[in-house]
Scaffold this active site. Structure first.
Site, mmCIF file in Angstrom:
data_model
loop_
_atom_site.group_PDB
_atom_site.id
_atom_site.type_symbol
_atom_site.label_atom_id
_atom_site.label_comp_id
_atom_site.label_asym_id
_atom_site.label_seq_id
_atom_site.Cartn_x
_atom_site.Cartn_y
_atom_site.Cartn_z
ATOM 1 N N ASP B 12 -17.785 9.490 53.008
ATOM 2 C CA ASP B 12 -18.010 9.221 50.987
ATOM 3 C C ASP B 12 -16.225 9.337 50.728
ATOM 4 O O ASP B 12 -15.522 10.104 51.284
ATOM 5 C CB ASP B 12 -18.628 10.765 51.108
ATOM 6 C CG ASP B 12 -19.925 10.617 50.934
ATOM 7 O OD1 ASP B 12 -20.402 9.699 51.729
ATOM 8 O OD2 ASP B 12 -20.405 11.253 50.192
ATOM 9 N N ASP B 131 -33.805 5.205 52.503
ATOM 10 C CA ASP B 131 -33.896 6.776 52.622
ATOM 11 C C ASP B 131 -34.591 7.082 52.259
ATOM 12 O O ASP B 131 -35.278 6.316 51.182
ATOM 13 C CB ASP B 131 -32.561 6.953 51.406
ATOM 14 C CG ASP B 131 -31.246 6.962 51.618
ATOM 15 O OD1 ASP B 131 -30.620 6.918 52.222
ATOM 16 O OD2 ASP B 131 -30.105 6.762 50.515
#
Lengths: 215, 253
Positions: B12, B131
């Site tokens: 990230d 997702d």
């Protein structure tokens, strides 16, 4: 000093190809270019390509580069990568059938996804690290182990008609031509610029290559 | 021999810095994406995925620079996700040295983007990230990190995205993400069986056996994990050794 031209047709990631060449040949001048003069003046020409072959060949013609590339292929070390391999052949099934540069005899076909009882057994694109069996001795294979894995990402594969042109093969549902060699031309389906040490070794071998072959 | 199953560490990145505490023992700057990527490269990662979590759009150019710097030093495939909204964003990332971009919310908002991008750049560089959360007897697609329900069925959506030209599906279980309980294997299997493009399993890896099960039971072509690698719990090489011991083809050279 070596002058390496990476032919830029505006598609895909050429930054990595250029950076990998700069890493293995710190003394060379690497240019990512579509300029005729630059390419004609280069000691080594890299022909990379990604995306669809039809638009790639259109871009080659649109940039007026067909003759420049044809002349490089007759005279200097040339390395084709991915579409830069596929485009060398007579014909590709992609984009409803596309006529290639016709420098080598053979065709480019699509992988067929295969399913078994459990689910898809063969995914397309062929994406990831797969073995390359070297089919000849060649200066570009120097220092690279037999059957080592390189990084592939493609949905179409080369079926070379002349066994003598085949420098490497890979298995993915079929055994396909993953590298070709003829005189001063070497071309690969995989991405040496994304294939870790063995990829950099191949690029270094190319930069040091004078275009002569003892196969 | 044959095509290897891939192990992909995911980082990230917020305004150009790696976040979520990467903790290698002897790293000088754990926030430097170039240095972290080099570590994973040395450990024989098969690819690296960067997820840009930068909130402000004004700081998004930073990610392009990160990609440019990493691609100049790390010679394995790079995927970039987060903030990809239009063809121009994809162009910038590929031009900077990314090999693939992953599209999530923008694909839900405008599925046509995936068709356009695939036609223009080729399916090989278009990853659609999904997702998914279990809802009764199926899985639903969520966006915005699991906050927004879309009403889409995850398996149908994966199929539709593959038909539009996605070259790969990055499938994250929102139920498992961060739990360290392992992948949602039923979800992974359902999507992997439905589509003919490769599927990357993501969300929930807490130990090495989870990676192997994602491939063997989930049918994944690649497995993505973050924390087990970042915290130095395991190296990529150890993960590959474990998978090889389970009889899975991995790239060990």
């Amino acid at each position: 000093m070596q002058r390496i031209a990476v032919v830029d047709l505006g598609t895909g990631n050429l930054h990595s190809v250029a950076k990998a060449l700069e890493k293995v040949a710190p003394g060379a001048r690497v240019s990512v270019t579509a300029e005729h003069a630059r390419i004609s003046d280069a000691t080594h020409v890299v022909l990379p390509g990604q995306g669809a072959i039809g638009s790639w060949l259109d871009a080659l013609s649109g940039a007026g580069l067909r003759d420049v590339i044809a002349s490089a292929i007759k005279s200097r070390p040339v390395l084709g990568i991915c579409l830069g391999l596929q485009a060398l052949f007579d014909h590709s099934d992609e984009d409803g059938g596309t006529t290639g540069l016709g420098i080598l005899p053979g065709a480019v076909r699509r992988f067929t996804p295969v399913s078994d009882s459990v689910g898809p057994a063969l995914k397309v694109p062929h994406m990831g690290w797969n073995n390359v069996a070297q089919r000849c001795l060649h200066p570009l294979w120097q220092g690279i182990n037999q059957d080592v894995r390189f990084y592939f990402v493609h949905s179409y594969y080369v079926d070379a008609a002349e066994p003598v042109d085949i420098a490497g093969t890979t298995e993915y549902g079929v055994r396909f031509t993953s590298a070709v060699a003829r005189e001063n031309v070497f071309a690969v389906q995989f991405h040496p610029e994304k294939s870790h040490h063995q990829g950099l070794q191949l690029l270094e071998n190319f930069v040091l290559w004078n275009g002569e072959v003892e196969c | 021999m044959g095509l290897a199953k891939r192990i992909i560490p995911c980082l990230d990145v917020d305004e150009g810095r790696v976040v979520k505490g990467v903790r290698f023992v002897d790293i000088r700057d754990a926030g430097d994406p170039v240095e972290v990527a080099r570590r994973y490269d040395e450990q024989m990662a098969d690819e690296i995925t960067f997820l840009d979590i930068t909130a402000s759009s004004s700081a998004r150019d930073t990610m392009v620079e990160v990609v440019r710097e990493v691609a100049a030093q790390v010679f394995i495939p790079l995927t970039v996700g987060g903030g990809i909204r239009e063809v121009a964003d994809i162009h910038r990332m590929l031009h900077a040295g990314a090999d693939k971009v992953s599209i999530n919310t923008a694909a839900v908002n405008r599925p046509q983007l995936v068709s356009e991008a695939s036609r223009y750049f080729g399916a090989q560089c278009i990853v659609v990230a999904i997702d998914a959360k279990r809802c009764a007897d199926h899985w639903e697609v969520f966006t915005h990190g699991g906050r927004n329900a879309t009403g889409l069925d995850a398996v149908d959506w994966a199929l539709q995205m593959a038909e539009r030209g996605a070259g790969e599906i990055l499938l994250t279980s929102m139920d498992r993400d961060g739990t360290r309980d392992g992948f949602d294997l039923a979800l992974t299997r359902a999507v992997s069986n439905a589509v003919s493009v490769p599927v990357i399993a993501s969300g929930g890896v807490g130990e090495l056996s989870h990676l192997a099960r994602g491939v063997q039971e989930g049918g994944a072509d690649a497995v993505l994990a973050a924390s087990i690698f970042h915290f130095g719990q395991y190296t990529i090489r150890q993960a590959k050794e474990h998978m090889a011991a389970c009889g899975i083809e991995v790239n060990m050279q």
